[in-house]
Design a protein around this motif. Structure first.
Motif, PDB file in Angstrom:
ATOM      1  N   ARG A 490       0.956  -1.528  -0.252  1.00 48.91           N
ATOM      2  CA  ARG A 490      -0.145   0.017   0.586  1.00 48.91           C
ATOM      3  C   ARG A 490       1.122   1.506   0.033  1.00 48.91           C
ATOM      4  NH1 ARG A 490      -5.184   0.009   1.188  1.00 48.91           N
ATOM      5  NH2 ARG A 490      -5.572  -1.805   2.670  1.00 48.91           N
ATOM      6  N   SER A 495      -3.813   2.764  -5.131  1.00 46.24           N
ATOM      7  CA  SER A 495      -4.299   2.033  -4.376  1.00 46.24           C
ATOM      8  C   SER A 495      -4.633   1.088  -4.793  1.00 46.24           C
ATOM      9  CB  SER A 495      -5.320   3.016  -3.140  1.00 46.24           C
ATOM     10  OG  SER A 495      -5.782   3.276  -4.444  1.00 46.24           O
ATOM     11  N   VAL A 498      -3.227  -2.423  -4.871  1.00 45.90           N
ATOM     12  CA  VAL A 498      -2.596  -3.477  -2.950  1.00 45.90           C
ATOM     13  C   VAL A 498      -2.659  -4.740  -3.382  1.00 45.90           C
ATOM     14  CG1 VAL A 498      -2.751  -3.008  -0.785  1.00 45.90           C
ATOM     15  CG2 VAL A 498      -2.752  -1.428  -2.092  1.00 45.90           C
TER      16      VAL A 498
END
Length: 536
Positions: A490, A495, A498
């Motif tokens: 992360r 995002s 991840v």
């Protein structure tokens, strides 16, 4: 003046100019000159001919990297028989399929693998069975050295043409039954020329066989190293201590190694208090396929003192089609960034990255497209598979071999492999490269190996999942938690990229050449699902 390109000329070149020079260092310490290697190949040719093998017949070789492999290869090809090297890590069922599919007439098998052939012997068309230690195996097998001694050196050489098939290399079979890749004298010869150029092979090189000889004929090194009159140092598998000892004792100057092998050598180097990693010669090492992590490249070059090249290709392409060794484009600041790329197309090779309509993607290093290739080193066809051959050459762009690999292209036309078409993760409509995620995970000290695949997700269709081999080798008590690895990605990725799920494992399924078999992981992960892609 035009003369045919024939692969047996590589051995003849070495016999003519380097007859008394060392050709092969065997695994048991025996040493053979090029005159002796040539004579043993002649005797194998004579023995096969006595047993009814003719031009066009298939001769399989199932052997680790020993001198017998080289002798059987050239002995077969001198008759115009089609040399069919076989992966020594397969199952009896795999061998039954390959020997039957190719219609193999004779096989030489190393004693360690005879048992697997014995298990399917009555189910294949093969009639001649030769091994290098008949006393150590069950069943009726002829002894290689006895066969040579009895045969003599005289045999009838057929006329050979450069457009005739001379070798069939079976693919790894990571997505189903392996396909036989047919390669001609011409494709093999021109590819060996490319290898000689881009690997800078010369007669005073000593080449260590860490790469399986069966794999695309050892990337063509059974031809290139021989033709240049260099020395082959044989092995029976890869062991870090043996490799490093051989490099020092035989003054090895060149070897090939998958990223996993490089990591084994790095671990050895660190655990053995940083030993000398070379003899008197500069060591060149080539790795292939997906790029090794920057930390691996840095260790090999800055700590070992070796020079690393990164090439790209496939069984169907020889394999060499691109290489990262673009020296005029490399400086201290971008050295690792370029060496992680698959690189630029080699001489006489048209490498393109195209969209679904067959148009070149922009050189923005962002837009994904499929790598397609046209060149003299590309295969002739798949053995007995016309439909698969047609699809491979005409999916997005007619006349180009379609690799199935997705890449981007930057301004200097260096390509960077991002994923396989089937391995791309599509999460919530966003494309995610599993290779990018793996590269991040590799940078974590607690990660020894990793593979990222799409896992089914009710919310996103697919979500990234990592199978991680912890650095301590104990998946039940790893030095890092799954949550910590998720947070680690992360901090370093967008995002949506991840890694949402982590599973610790003892090891990852791999082919003989170090490729991770993600297909097995996907099958495991998608078991019970209607399809192995998400509806994201």
């Amino acid at each position: 003046m035009e003369t045919p390109l024939i692969v047996t000329d590589f051995l003849e070149q070495a016999r003519t100019h380097y007859a008394d020079e060392e050709a092969v260092v065997a695994t048991d310490g025996q040493r053979f000159t090029y005159d002796e290697l040539g004579e043993r190949a002649d005797r194998f040719s004579a023995a096969l001919q006595e047993r009814g093998i003719e031009k066009g017949d298939r001769v399989a070789v199932l052997d680790p990297n020993t001198h017998y492999h080289l002798e059987a290869a050239y002995g077969s090809m001198q008759l115009g028989a089609i040399f069919t090297p076989v992966n020594y890590r397969l199952t009896p069922n795999d061998y039954e399929y390959i020997l039957s599919d190719a219609g193999v007439d004779a096989i030489y098998a190393d004693y360690e693998y005879v048992e697997k052939i014995e298990a399917i012997r009555d189910d294949v068309p093969t009639e001649t069975f030769v091994t290098n230690d008949a006393d150590a195996v069950s069943g009726e097998w002829e002894e290689f050295d006895d066969v040579l001694e009895e045969a003599g050196t005289e045999f009838e050489r057929p006329e050979l043409a450069e457009d005739e098939i001379i070798t069939i290399n079976y693919t790894s079979g990571t997505t189903g039954d392996p396909k036989g890749v047919c390669r001609t004298h011409r494709t093999e010869t021109l590819h060996a020329y490319l290898m000689s150029i881009y690997h800078e092979i010369t007669s005073d090189d000593t080449y260590l066989w860490t790469l399986p000889m069966f794999h695309v004929n050892g990337w063509g090194h059974i031809y290139a190293v021989t033709g240049m009159g260099a020395t082959h140092v044989c092995t029976r598998g890869v062991d870090a201590d043996t490799v490093v000892s051989a490099i020092r004792e035989e003054d090895v100057s060149f070897l090939c190694a998958a990223p996993t092998v490089l990591n084994q050598l790095i671990d050895y180097y660190e655990n053995e208090d940083e030993p000398e990693m070379s003899g008197s010669k500069q060591v060149r090492v080539t790795t292939a396929g997906s790029a090794p992590p920057e930390a691996t490249i840095r260790a090999v070059e800055d700590r070992f003192g070796w020079y690393l090249k990164h090439l790209y290709g496939a069984t169907e392409t020889g394999p060499l089609v691109t290489i990262s060794d673009a020296k005029r484009l490399i400086d201290d600041e971008n050295r690792f960034e370029i060496k992680k790329r698959q690189g630029i197309g080699v001489l006489g090779t048209d490498v393109r990255v195209v969209d679904e309509d067959g148009n070149d993607v922009p050189r923005d290093d962002q837009t994904l497209g499929e790598v397609v290739v046209r060149g003299n080193q590309v295969m002739d066809r798949y053995w007995n598979k016309p439909e698969e051959t047609e699809a491979a050459f005409n999916d997005r762009l007619e006349g180009y071999y379609h690799t199935g690999d997705l890449a981007t292209v930057e301004e200097n036309r260096l390509i960077a492999l991002r994923d396989r078409k089937k391995d791309i993760i599509i999460s919530g409509g966003e494309n995610i490269s599993s290779i990018e995620l793996e590269d991040v995970l590799f940078d974590h000290d607690a990660v020894a190996d990793a593979a990222v695949i799409p896992a089914p997700s009710e919310e996103w269709g697919e979500t990234p999942k990592a199978f991680v081999v912890p650095s301590n080798g104990d998946p039940s008590d790893p030095p890092v938690s799954a949550v910590e690895l998720t947070e680690y990605t992360r901090d370093r990725l967008a995002s949506y990229k991840v890694v949402r799920r982590v599973e610790f494992v003892e090891d990852l399924p791999k082919t003989a050449t170090g490729k991770i078999q993600k297909y097995e992981l996907r099958q495991q992960e998608w078991d019970g699902e209607e399809r192995m892609i998400g509806q994201g």
